[in-house]
Design an enzyme around this catalytic site. Structure first.
Site, PDB file in Angstrom:
ATOM      1  N   THR A 251      63.258   8.330 -19.815  1.00 43.64           N
ATOM      2  CA  THR A 251      63.665   6.964 -19.464  1.00 43.64           C
ATOM      3  C   THR A 251      62.722   6.259 -18.486  1.00 43.64           C
ATOM      4  O   THR A 251      62.898   5.071 -18.218  1.00 43.64           O
ATOM      5  CB  THR A 251      65.077   6.983 -18.849  1.00 43.64           C
ATOM      6  OG1 THR A 251      65.173   8.082 -17.935  1.00 43.64           O
ATOM      7  CG2 THR A 251      66.132   7.144 -19.921  1.00 43.64           C
TER       8      THR A 251
ATOM      9  N   SER B  15      43.806   3.113  -6.244  1.00 46.29           N
ATOM     10  CA  SER B  15      42.876   3.980  -5.538  1.00 46.29           C
ATOM     11  C   SER B  15      42.585   5.229  -6.361  1.00 46.29           C
ATOM     12  O   SER B  15      43.497   6.001  -6.660  1.00 46.29           O
ATOM     13  CB  SER B  15      43.492   4.381  -4.197  1.00 46.29           C
ATOM     14  OG  SER B  15      42.814   5.492  -3.684  1.00 46.29           O
TER      15      SER B  15
ATOM     16  N   ILE C 213      43.620   8.497  -4.820  1.00 40.54           N
ATOM     17  CA  ILE C 213      45.027   8.921  -4.836  1.00 40.54           C
ATOM     18  C   ILE C 213      45.466   9.345  -6.240  1.00 40.54           C
ATOM     19  O   ILE C 213      46.144  10.357  -6.410  1.00 40.54           O
ATOM     20  CB  ILE C 213      45.929   7.802  -4.273  1.00 40.54           C
ATOM     21  CG1 ILE C 213      45.564   7.605  -2.799  1.00 40.54           C
ATOM     22  CG2 ILE C 213      47.409   8.144  -4.423  1.00 40.54           C
ATOM     23  CD1 ILE C 213      46.242   6.464  -2.124  1.00 40.54           C
TER      24      ILE C 213
ATOM     25  N   GLY D 118      47.880   1.528  -9.880  1.00 37.80           N
ATOM     26  CA  GLY D 118      47.375   1.409 -11.250  1.00 37.80           C
ATOM     27  C   GLY D 118      47.774   2.604 -12.091  1.00 37.80           C
ATOM     28  O   GLY D 118      47.011   3.089 -12.925  1.00 37.80           O
TER      29      GLY D 118
ATOM     30  N   LYS E  30      58.046   9.551 -32.611  1.00 36.97           N
ATOM     31  CA  LYS E  30      59.172  10.333 -32.076  1.00 36.97           C
ATOM     32  C   LYS E  30      60.479   9.802 -32.652  1.00 36.97           C
ATOM     33  O   LYS E  30      60.770   8.608 -32.545  1.00 36.97           O
ATOM     34  CB  LYS E  30      59.149  10.210 -30.543  1.00 36.97           C
ATOM     35  CG  LYS E  30      60.382  10.791 -29.859  1.00 36.97           C
ATOM     36  CD  LYS E  30      60.246  10.779 -28.349  1.00 36.97           C
ATOM     37  CE  LYS E  30      61.544  11.179 -27.681  1.00 36.97           C
ATOM     38  NZ  LYS E  30      61.515  11.092 -26.221  1.00 36.97           N
TER      39      LYS E  30
END
Ligand SMILES: Cc1cc2nc3c(=O)[nH]c(=O)nc-3n(C[C@H](O)[C@H](O)[C@H](O)COP(=O)(O)OP(=O)(O)OC[C@H]3O[C@@H](n4cnc5c(N)ncnc54)[C@H](O)[C@@H]3O)c2cc1C
Length: 508
Positions: free
Chosen positions: A354, A47, A50, A20, A86
């Site tokens: 990128t 998670s 994590i 996610g 930008k």
């Protein structure tokens, strides 16, 4: 009727996305929007233990297309992600003499008599009769003055061709997409994937085991687990092409800070070269994102933090976020019933912003080649071949910044001059150096404007220019260049400051 039933039975009924971070939520949001609530079930597993990298904060203009597909209201999106606009990237100190050049979004000048503008400019510039290339780019001139406006409906005016992207807060962006996807039916599970089982018959992924003991099956698995590449590499052992030999930076440390009160809010990302590697500066509405991308061969993590903090304009407002990677790409981003999207598919460093675009591009390819349970190998091969070509061109464009420089003040830069770059990049540089010719090939991401800005900015100088330029009398070329220059200056003069534009339409 039977045929119709068979087709229905063969369709993908379940998609599971692991991860996610930005990749997971960009994928989930697009699938939810395009497939709708009824086509198949979409579940995303992430998670909290994590966490995500949370550093992809600068984008390129193609992201507008992504927003359009999702039907996002841009002002609402800018407000909720504390974004700014930008118009390009400023590269500082990338050559021996220092200085700065802009890689702007949008063209330089305007083509004349079917010949690219820059050939006329080259002729005059070589004789010292014309200012720098940047002066002919509306995006570059506006960016340096801190100005921004969306494209105006004004016929031939350069104001009608403004091309822009965003800087945004990566965490707020993931939250924004998460709300979007969940509202459209994506089922989110907070859990850690602890094991992956493969089918004995064909080696496809059969199921995932979650920490709480649940077994999760699906027809299609999307690996958005970041650098871990839990499914595509951890389980499927797809293999990796290592590109460290041409892109030596393999670490980063990111630390946000508050902006100075006098901040102009410039609409561009900065990339400032260091003795080894470079430092980014990304201005947001509420803070500035800073990060140092460096090679572990020459810079320790402790030294990196010191170098970064010494160059920050304000007090740090967060702990250092260290990131480590091996530059390169997965040999196959799609293998069997698993597609890797995001960092799990590979990473070339963030010099040209990128990363998020590559996620968007993988999603677009997935939609174009969307499978059924049978998975045609030709679809998979096409996805992989297209991904590989796209990444190789991007890699070459980024390598250009390191290779085409006369900096020799450190071992890092001396090593860069010796880089063995691809034949394609060598040919592009040679072609430009001969007569200033530039071609966009194979639908590559970066167009002629981008290649020109960086080759010129890095100090490559063509010995000549397109011979047909001489068909136009010199005083006529001079007159036209002056006119283009003046139109750009006058157009920029009518633009508002980005700060005022944001205050009026989309303040966070
Ligand atoms: C230094 C740096 C700077 C960058 N700057 C830019 C930039 O300016 N512009 C740009 O476009 N891109 C940039 N990128 C790239 C961009 O950050 C990534 O492409 C983007 O954030 C996507 O990351 P991701 O979602 O693939 O991975 P992550 O953000 O790492 O997300 C991984 C997800 O997987 C989950 N996960 C992992 N293992 C498990 C498990 N076992 N069980 C359950 N869940 C698990 C995690 O919880 C997390 O949600 C940058 C990258 C780096 C490294």
């Amino acid at each position: 009727m039977q045929q119709e039933q068979a087709k229905q039975q063969n369709k993908i009924n379940n998609i599971v996305i692991v991860g996610g971070g930005t990749a997971g939520w960009m994928t989930a949001a697009t699938l939810a929007k395009i497939l709708g609530k009824n086509y198949c079930a979409i579940r995303l597993i992430e998670s909290d233990q994590i966490g995500s990298v949370s550093v992809g904060e600068a984008t390129i203009p193609q992201i507008s297309l992504f927003n359009k597909i999702l039907g996002i209201d841009e002002n609402d999106f800018v407000k909720k992600t504390s974004a700014t606009f930008k118009l390009g990237i400023e590269f500082i100190d990338w050559t021996k003499n220092g200085g700065a050049y802009m890689h702007p979004f949008g063209e330089h000048g305007t083509n004349m008599d079917a010949i690219q503008f820059h050939h006329y400019w080259l002729k005059m510039h070589q004789q010292g009769k014309s200012p720098d290339l940047e002066e002919y780019s509306l995006a570059a001139v506006a960016a340096r003055q801190g100005k921004f406006i969306r494209p105006q409906n004004m016929g031939n005016s350069p104001l009608s061709k403004i091309n822009y992207a965003f800087h945004f807060d990566a965490t707020l962006y993931a939250d924004y997409l998460r709300d979007y996807a969940i509202e459209r039916g994506v089922n989110r599970t907070e859990a850690k994937v602890v094991d992956v089982s493969l089918r004995d018959s064909d080696g496809f992924i059969d199921s995932l085991l979650l920490e709480d003991g649940e077994r999760v099956t699906a027809d299609l698995f999307i690996d958005c687990s970041g650098f871990k590449a839990l499914l595509i590499e951890g389980a499927l052992k797809t293999g990796f092409d290592d590109w460290s030999d041409v892109l030596p930076c393999n670490r980063a440390v990111a630390i946000p800070c508050l902006a100075k009160e006098t901040e102009v809010l410039h609409p561009f990302t900065q990339a400032k070269a260091q003795k080894a590697g470079w430092i980014w500066r990304i201005p947001l509405q509420h803070r500035v994102g800073n990060g140092y991308v460096y090679p572990s061969k020459f810079v320790s993590d402790e030294a990196a933090v010191k170098i970064l903090i010494a160059q920050m304009e304000g007090e740090p407002i967060g702990e250092p976020n260290f990131l480590r990677w091996t530059t390169g790409v997965r040999k196959k981003a799609w293998h069997k019933n698993c597609i890797a999207i995001g960092l799990s598919a590979g990473f070339v460093e963030p010099l040209e912003s990128t990363g998020l675009h590559l996620i968007q591009s993988s999603i677009a390819k997935l939609m174009a080649l969307f499978p059924h349970q049978g998975f045609n190998q030709i679809d998979i091969d096409t996805f992989n071949a297209q991904s590989k070509t796209e990444l190789e061109y991007i890699r070459d464009f980024i390598v250009l910044h390191y290779k085409a420089t006369d900096r020799d003040d450190s071992e890092f830069w001396r090593d860069c001059q010796k880089l063995q770059v691809s034949e394609r990049l060598q040919a592009k540089m040679a072609l430009y150096q001969a007569n200033g010719r530039i071609y966009r090939q194979d639908n590559e991401l970066f167009n002629e404007t981008s290649w020109l800005a960086v080759m010129h900015g890095q100090g490559l100088t063509p010995s000549g220019y397109h011979p047909l330029v001489d068909a136009l009398p010199e005083d006529e070329i001079e007159r036209r260049l002056k006119h283009i220059h003046s139109v750009i200056q006058k157009s920029v003069a009518t633009m508002p400051m980005q700060k005022d534009f944001i205050a009026k339409y989309c303040k966070a």
